[in-house]
Design an enzyme around this catalytic site. Structure first.
Site, PDB file in Angstrom:
ATOM      1  N   LYS A  68      43.038  46.183  49.883  1.00  0.00           N
ATOM      2  CA  LYS A  68      42.553  47.442  49.395  1.00  0.00           C
ATOM      3  C   LYS A  68      42.421  47.458  47.868  1.00  0.00           C
ATOM      4  O   LYS A  68      41.664  48.237  47.303  1.00  0.00           O
ATOM      5  CB  LYS A  68      43.549  48.550  49.797  1.00  0.00           C
ATOM      6  CG  LYS A  68      43.680  48.795  51.272  1.00  0.00           C
ATOM      7  CD  LYS A  68      44.712  49.911  51.474  1.00  0.00           C
ATOM      8  CE  LYS A  68      45.059  50.164  52.894  1.00  0.00           C
ATOM      9  NZ  LYS A  68      46.169  51.130  53.021  1.00  0.00           N
ATOM     10  N   GLU A 134      38.129  40.665  43.688  1.00  0.00           N
ATOM     11  CA  GLU A 134      39.583  40.819  43.888  1.00  0.00           C
ATOM     12  C   GLU A 134      40.172  41.604  42.719  1.00  0.00           C
ATOM     13  O   GLU A 134      39.627  41.586  41.609  1.00  0.00           O
ATOM     14  CB  GLU A 134      40.160  39.388  43.980  1.00  0.00           C
ATOM     15  CG  GLU A 134      41.651  39.246  44.013  1.00  0.00           C
ATOM     16  CD  GLU A 134      42.297  39.804  45.269  1.00  0.00           C
ATOM     17  OE1 GLU A 134      42.180  41.029  45.468  1.00  0.00           O
ATOM     18  OE2 GLU A 134      42.958  39.056  45.997  1.00  0.00           O
ATOM     19  N   ASP A 135      41.289  42.302  42.937  1.00  0.00           N
ATOM     20  CA  ASP A 135      41.913  43.046  41.847  1.00  0.00           C
ATOM     21  C   ASP A 135      42.707  42.149  40.900  1.00  0.00           C
ATOM     22  O   ASP A 135      42.582  42.230  39.690  1.00  0.00           O
ATOM     23  CB  ASP A 135      42.817  44.178  42.397  1.00  0.00           C
ATOM     24  CG  ASP A 135      43.847  43.688  43.410  1.00  0.00           C
ATOM     25  OD1 ASP A 135      43.842  42.489  43.783  1.00  0.00           O
ATOM     26  OD2 ASP A 135      44.671  44.515  43.860  1.00  0.00           O
ATOM     27  N   ASP A 138      47.681  36.507  41.033  1.00  0.00           N
ATOM     28  CA  ASP A 138      49.044  36.342  40.503  1.00  0.00           C
ATOM     29  C   ASP A 138      49.404  34.859  40.654  1.00  0.00           C
ATOM     30  O   ASP A 138      49.025  34.035  39.826  1.00  0.00           O
ATOM     31  CB  ASP A 138      49.966  37.284  41.296  1.00  0.00           C
ATOM     32  CG  ASP A 138      51.385  37.329  40.782  1.00  0.00           C
ATOM     33  OD1 ASP A 138      51.762  36.446  40.014  1.00  0.00           O
ATOM     34  OD2 ASP A 138      52.143  38.242  41.166  1.00  0.00           O
ATOM     35  N   PHE A 187      54.711  43.579  36.952  1.00  0.00           N
ATOM     36  CA  PHE A 187      54.054  44.181  38.114  1.00  0.00           C
ATOM     37  C   PHE A 187      53.233  45.359  37.616  1.00  0.00           C
ATOM     38  O   PHE A 187      53.766  46.306  37.052  1.00  0.00           O
ATOM     39  CB  PHE A 187      55.067  44.600  39.184  1.00  0.00           C
ATOM     40  CG  PHE A 187      54.384  44.807  40.508  1.00  0.00           C
ATOM     41  CD1 PHE A 187      54.058  43.721  41.311  1.00  0.00           C
ATOM     42  CD2 PHE A 187      54.020  46.078  40.929  1.00  0.00           C
ATOM     43  CE1 PHE A 187      53.379  43.896  42.514  1.00  0.00           C
ATOM     44  CE2 PHE A 187      53.353  46.263  42.134  1.00  0.00           C
ATOM     45  CZ  PHE A 187      53.034  45.167  42.924  1.00  0.00           C
ATOM     46  N   ASP A 194      48.254  48.839  43.760  1.00  0.00           N
ATOM     47  CA  ASP A 194      49.297  49.687  44.340  1.00  0.00           C
ATOM     48  C   ASP A 194      50.686  49.062  44.284  1.00  0.00           C
ATOM     49  O   ASP A 194      50.851  47.866  44.026  1.00  0.00           O
ATOM     50  CB  ASP A 194      48.977  49.947  45.818  1.00  0.00           C
ATOM     51  CG  ASP A 194      49.246  48.714  46.667  1.00  0.00           C
ATOM     52  OD1 ASP A 194      48.718  47.626  46.317  1.00  0.00           O
ATOM     53  OD2 ASP A 194      50.003  48.809  47.650  1.00  0.00           O
ATOM     54  N   ARG A 200      47.401  54.182  43.587  1.00  0.00           N
ATOM     55  CA  ARG A 200      45.961  53.875  43.617  1.00  0.00           C
ATOM     56  C   ARG A 200      45.166  54.995  42.944  1.00  0.00           C
ATOM     57  O   ARG A 200      44.047  54.799  42.502  1.00  0.00           O
ATOM     58  CB  ARG A 200      45.480  53.687  45.063  1.00  0.00           C
ATOM     59  CG  ARG A 200      46.096  52.482  45.761  1.00  0.00           C
ATOM     60  CD  ARG A 200      45.296  52.118  46.996  1.00  0.00           C
ATOM     61  NE  ARG A 200      46.061  51.319  47.933  1.00  0.00           N
ATOM     62  CZ  ARG A 200      46.206  50.001  47.873  1.00  0.00           C
ATOM     63  NH1 ARG A 200      45.636  49.319  46.898  1.00  0.00           N
ATOM     64  NH2 ARG A 200      46.911  49.357  48.777  1.00  0.00           N
TER      65      ARG A 200
HETATM   66  P1  5GP Z   1      48.934  36.102  44.680  1.00  0.00           P
HETATM   67  O1  5GP Z   1      48.779  35.504  46.046  1.00  0.00           O
HETATM   68  O2  5GP Z   1      47.881  35.633  43.714  1.00  0.00           O
HETATM   69  O3  5GP Z   1      50.326  35.880  44.146  1.00  0.00           O
HETATM   70  O4  5GP Z   1      48.827  37.664  44.821  1.00  0.00           O
HETATM   71  C1  5GP Z   1      47.623  38.252  45.089  1.00  0.00           C
HETATM   72  C2  5GP Z   1      47.793  39.661  45.626  1.00  0.00           C
HETATM   73  O5  5GP Z   1      49.112  40.168  45.384  1.00  0.00           O
HETATM   74  C3  5GP Z   1      46.881  40.600  44.914  1.00  0.00           C
HETATM   75  O6  5GP Z   1      45.642  40.699  45.575  1.00  0.00           O
HETATM   76  C4  5GP Z   1      47.652  41.900  44.950  1.00  0.00           C
HETATM   77  O7  5GP Z   1      47.419  42.562  46.169  1.00  0.00           O
HETATM   78  C5  5GP Z   1      49.104  41.484  44.922  1.00  0.00           C
HETATM   79  N1  5GP Z   1      49.670  41.492  43.559  1.00  0.00           N
HETATM   80  C6  5GP Z   1      50.079  40.442  42.820  1.00  0.00           C
HETATM   81  N2  5GP Z   1      50.552  40.830  41.625  1.00  0.00           N
HETATM   82  C7  5GP Z   1      50.422  42.165  41.593  1.00  0.00           C
HETATM   83  C8  5GP Z   1      50.725  43.158  40.595  1.00  0.00           C
HETATM   84  O8  5GP Z   1      51.193  42.924  39.478  1.00  0.00           O
HETATM   85  N3  5GP Z   1      50.454  44.435  40.947  1.00  0.00           N
HETATM   86  C9  5GP Z   1      49.932  44.791  42.149  1.00  0.00           C
HETATM   87  N4  5GP Z   1      49.716  46.077  42.372  1.00  0.00           N
HETATM   88  N5  5GP Z   1      49.621  43.887  43.107  1.00  0.00           N
HETATM   89  C10 5GP Z   1      49.864  42.586  42.816  1.00  0.00           C
END
Ligand code: 5GP
Length: 218
Positions: A68, A134-135, A138, A187, A194, A200
């Site tokens: 989302k 993608e938002d 990480d 974070f 979210d 959101r």
């Molecule tokens: P990754 O697999 O790259 O560690 O994480 C990707 C997903 O984790 C993102 O699409 C998001 O949904 C969530 N995520 C990772 N870091 C953050 C953050 O700092 N804030 C939020 N709200 N979501 C995060």
């Protein structure tokens, strides 16, 4: 896009006081600072839309929102891309698609990445130019899993635009094709990002406070 084209959000420099911007009453104690005000997000997306569009030929592309969290970025990016010009100086025909991907609970990755596409939907991507929106990247594990899933479906082209890229030692090394801002290892919430589905409805991208984490943890 190389790192010199991203905006580097340095924690001590980009740390706007909450009193300098409008924060909804219901989140006053739940965020500790504003990292990226809404206006700056919009200006940056206008530029990203120009860069992305200018790299495509006169062919339809499928722009896919990773739900989302990517919803707001997707929606604003599309609006700017509609007015931008491609390699041939023309507007770009776009088809819109959506995929739901979930891997986080509280502020921790569960390690288990769930992707909503069915086999039939994946097969329909054959021969398409797909742009995933993608938002935040990480660790990069979620996007790596999504890209690995797509590998065998013979797409014509596959690119990823992420509004944010987190500067974390836990990164698997994955870097998207297009990045809006490189953000500190915090974070972040707001602009559709979210914490357990909360925040959101906050326009700015903010660092969550300990109060906020505790209040909304599951
Ligand atoms: P990754 O697999 O790259 O560690 O994480 C990707 C997903 O984790 C993102 O699409 C998001 O949904 C969530 N995520 C990772 N870091 C953050 C953050 O700092 N804030 C939020 N709200 N979501 C995060």
């Amino acid at each position: 896009m190389n790192p010199s084209q991203w905006i580097d959000v340095v924690e001590d420099k980009f740390n706007y006081n909450l009193d300098h911007f409008v924060i909804p009453d219901h989140y006053q104690d739940d965020v500790k600072s504003i990292l990226i005000p809404h206006g700056l997000i919009m200006d940056r997306i206008a530029k990203l839309a120009q860069i992305i569009t200018s790299e495509y030929d006169n062919e339809r592309i499928t722009v896919c929102c990773v739900l989302k969290g990517g919803h707001q970025f997707f929606s604003d990016l599309i609006n700017y891309m509609k007015k931008a010009l491609n390699k041939q100086g023309k507007t770009l025909p776009m088809t819109l698609d959506f995929v739901r991907v979930k891997s986080y609970e509280n502020d921790q990755s569960t390690g288990d990445v769930r992707i909503s596409w069915t086999e039939k939907e994946l097969k329909e991507l054959k021969g398409k130019n797909l742009l995933l929106v993608e938002d935040i990247i990480d660790t990069g594990n979620t996007m790596k899993k999504l890209l690995a899933t797509l590998e065998k479906y013979e797409l014509k082209s596959l690119k990823v635009a992420s509004l944010l890229l987190k500067k974390t030692p836990l990164s698997c090394g994955y870097v998207p094709d297009y990045v809006g801002f490189a953000v500190p290892d915090l974070f972040v919430v707001g602009y559709c990002l979210d914490y357990n589905d909360i925040f959101r409805d906050l326009d700015h991208i903010c660092a969550i406070s300990d109060v906020g984490k505790e209040k909304y943890s599951v």
